[in-house]
Write an enzyme that holds these catalytic residues in place. Structure first.
Site, PDB file in Angstrom:
ATOM      1  N   ASP A  95     121.599 -29.376  65.676  1.00  0.00           N
ATOM      2  CA  ASP A  95     122.323 -29.702  66.908  1.00  0.00           C
ATOM      3  C   ASP A  95     121.623 -29.242  68.175  1.00  0.00           C
ATOM      4  O   ASP A  95     121.506 -29.993  69.140  1.00  0.00           O
ATOM      5  CB  ASP A  95     123.698 -29.014  66.846  1.00  0.00           C
ATOM      6  CG  ASP A  95     124.771 -30.004  66.489  1.00  0.00           C
ATOM      7  OD1 ASP A  95     124.419 -31.098  65.993  1.00  0.00           O
ATOM      8  OD2 ASP A  95     125.955 -29.681  66.703  1.00  0.00           O
TER       9      ASP A  95
ATOM     10  N   GLU B 142     137.095 -20.955  77.195  1.00  0.00           N
ATOM     11  CA  GLU B 142     136.905 -22.330  76.717  1.00  0.00           C
ATOM     12  C   GLU B 142     138.233 -22.826  76.181  1.00  0.00           C
ATOM     13  O   GLU B 142     138.992 -22.036  75.597  1.00  0.00           O
ATOM     14  CB  GLU B 142     135.886 -22.361  75.566  1.00  0.00           C
ATOM     15  CG  GLU B 142     134.454 -22.432  76.023  1.00  0.00           C
ATOM     16  CD  GLU B 142     133.444 -22.592  74.885  1.00  0.00           C
ATOM     17  OE1 GLU B 142     132.261 -22.770  75.186  1.00  0.00           O
ATOM     18  OE2 GLU B 142     133.842 -22.518  73.707  1.00  0.00           O
TER      19      GLU B 142
ATOM     20  N   HIS C  83     125.813 -13.274  77.182  1.00  0.00           N
ATOM     21  CA  HIS C  83     126.021 -13.996  78.452  1.00  0.00           C
ATOM     22  C   HIS C  83     126.736 -13.104  79.496  1.00  0.00           C
ATOM     23  O   HIS C  83     126.330 -13.034  80.651  1.00  0.00           O
ATOM     24  CB  HIS C  83     126.863 -15.256  78.234  1.00  0.00           C
ATOM     25  CG  HIS C  83     126.323 -16.183  77.174  1.00  0.00           C
ATOM     26  ND1 HIS C  83     124.985 -16.338  76.922  1.00  0.00           N
ATOM     27  CD2 HIS C  83     126.953 -17.020  76.314  1.00  0.00           C
ATOM     28  CE1 HIS C  83     124.816 -17.221  75.952  1.00  0.00           C
ATOM     29  NE2 HIS C  83     125.996 -17.647  75.559  1.00  0.00           N
TER      30      HIS C  83
END
Ligand code: BG6
Length: 494
Positions: free
Chosen positions: A21, A228, A252
């Site tokens: 992916d 999210e 992150h």
């Protein structure tokens, strides 16, 4: 110092794990974007390597379906660019731990690489981390990673997760170092390639007005929130092994924290920038058990659709205690930040997709406008990473009229409105840096160690005590106990 790949040298980009992916959705489209913008040298080739048997043609078709025309106006022109780009792409299949299979790749490379120009080989290990070491070793054994001074240089790109804790991360670093030196190694955190995050240093150090206020005397607290509105979807097998703290917070979110808290580097030299980030991360106190709340989403109807709970996702054991949400309070122990809480939250299955940093300033001392009928709001600088990239500053303003009434208003910079042209994808920016040999936006080994030191102890506590994450409904704001955690530090999440 790594050398830039010049116009006249040739570049071989080898994507190991090319049918996955990440490669198909991000890496090759980013390389195509660089190609369209004429940022790759004239002599370049891309090689896909993965276990799935495929011909060059089949590989090209697979890539074609994901390339996009962001930088090429007109359908027919775009098609020409695609065809041209795909002529530079080749494929060979093999196992990740097979010297013989990598030797076949070496033969393919040698067939295309010009013999008389300096060459850079860039290996992108787009494979699960447990395959990093076998693949690196096989690359080495097959002679692919050999350098020749002035003639051939090699770089390797790896992407998180780098281990599950400090110990396993160190083992990975040591193992990879057997084949690639630290200067050859580019550890990607794709958030560092996002425009708004790249702008953090510019905002702080290229403007006069923020830096004098950027400290414990003026800042009440800082909030770094990531959410999210999708679940683990299709990646539950991976996710269940890591959880949200390792998936998002340790990398992150800590990178954002480092950029917010670091001191100004001497200059833009990549090592100077990274030295300051390491110093900032080392100043963070390891998160304690009492500093964190963990949660897990449960089934609910969200936006008219029935959403599964985490435990119902395919590949998740029914008794999994993997957090899909975490909220933590971090402290940075240095002269600039002592006492300022850094609230951090990250969650999947929440009520929106959003990443923001809020710098919440203190109340104005002795404010002459404060009174029974007016509660002045503190200034809030909001750095919107996504979805609508921008920066806003909330200020108190007199509402036009014959009475003095104050209202909180917003000065807003929206990237979409202010800047014409495409905002590059994070991978475009980062891959270009690898090609140029610029390491500013990549994670150095000591930076990784410092980041793991912040979360390793609490991860151990949570897992050894089998702490049950608190349930929250899919599409909600997360577990309410996160509010209590913020309140303990006189802060809120809103
Ligand atoms: C990845 C995480 O690093 O970042 C994913 O593993 C997450 O869980 C993704 O969904 C988010 O990236 P972006 O760029 O869409 O915000």
């Amino acid at each position: 110092m790594q050398q830039n790949v010049s116009e006249t040298s040739s570049l071989s980009i080898i994507v190991v794990g090319a049918s996955g992916d990440l490669a198909v959705k991000k890496i090759f489209p980013a390389l195509f974007a660089l190609f369209c913008r004429k940022l790759l040298p004239a002599s370049f080739s891309c090689y896909g390597y993965a276990r799935t048997p495929m011909t060059d043609e089949q590989f090209r078709e697979l890539l074609m379906s994901r390339l996009n025309c962001r930088y090429t106006p007109g359908e027919s022109e775009c098609r020409m660019y695609m065809e041209d780009f795909l002529k530079h792409c080749f494929y060979t299949s093999g196992h990740y731990d097979s010297k013989e299979d990598f030797e076949a790749l070496q033969t393919l490379l040698k067939r295309h690489e010009p013999a008389d120009t300096p060459l850079t080989r860039l290996f992108y290990l787009s494979i699960p981390p447990f395959l990093f070491l076998p693949a690196a070793q096989s690359l080495h054994d097959a002679g692919l990673a050999e350098e020749l001074p002035g003639r051939k240089t090699c770089r390797v790109v790896v992407e998180k997760p780098f281990g599950r804790d400090r110990e396993s991360s160190d083992a990975l670093t040591r193992g990879l170092a057997q084949v690639f030196t630290e200067p050859q190694t580019y550890r990607i955190d794709h958030y560092l390639g996002k425009e708004v995050i790249q702008n953090l240093m510019v905002l702080r150090f290229a403007n006069l007005i923020f830096e004098p206020l950027w400290n414990r005397n003026n800042i009440d607290y800082v909030r770094i929130c990531w959410s999210e509105d999708i679940g683990a979807e299709g990646r539950a097998g991976y996710f269940d092994h890591y959880g949200i703290i390792r998936d998002v917070m340790q990398n992150h979110l800590l990178q954002m924290l480092a950029l917010v808290t670091m001191e100004e580097p001497l200059n833009l030299d990549p090592e100077n920038v990274r030295n300051e980030k390491v110093k900032a991360l080392r100043a963070v106190r390891p998160v304690r058990y009492e500093d964190i709340v963990v949660g897990q989403y449960t089934a609910a109807d969200y936006e008219g659709q029935a959403q599964k709970g985490y435990l119902q996702e395919e590949g998740v054991p029914p008794d999994s205690i993997t957090p899909t949400y975490a909220a933590a309070v971090l402290k940075v122990r240095n002269r600039r930040w002592d006492g300022v809480p850094f609230l951090m939250s990250a969650g999947k299955g929440l009520n929106h997709r959003r990443t923001e940093i809020h710098i919440v300033f203190r109340q104005v001392p002795g404010n002459i406008f404060a009174g029974p009928s007016a509660t002045p709001h503190p200034n809030n600088l909001v750095i919107r990473v996504q979805p609508d990239a921008g920066i806003s500053l909330n200020i108190m303003t007199k509402v036009p009229g014959l009475r003095v009434t104050l209202q909180e208003t917003e000065l807003n910079l929206s990237y979409a409105a202010a800047f014409a042209g495409e905002i590059p994808d994070a991978y475009e920016s980062l891959l270009l840096d690898v090609v140029k040999g610029d390491k500013s936006l990549f994670i150095r080994a000591d930076e990784l160690e410092a980041a793991w030191d912040i979360f390793t102890p609490v991860l151990r506590d949570l897992e050894s005590c089998r702490v049950q994450p608190q349930p929250y409904l899919f599409g909600s704001g997360g577990p309410r106990s996160a509010d209590a955690l913020a309140a303990l530090h006189n802060a809120t999440w809103e």
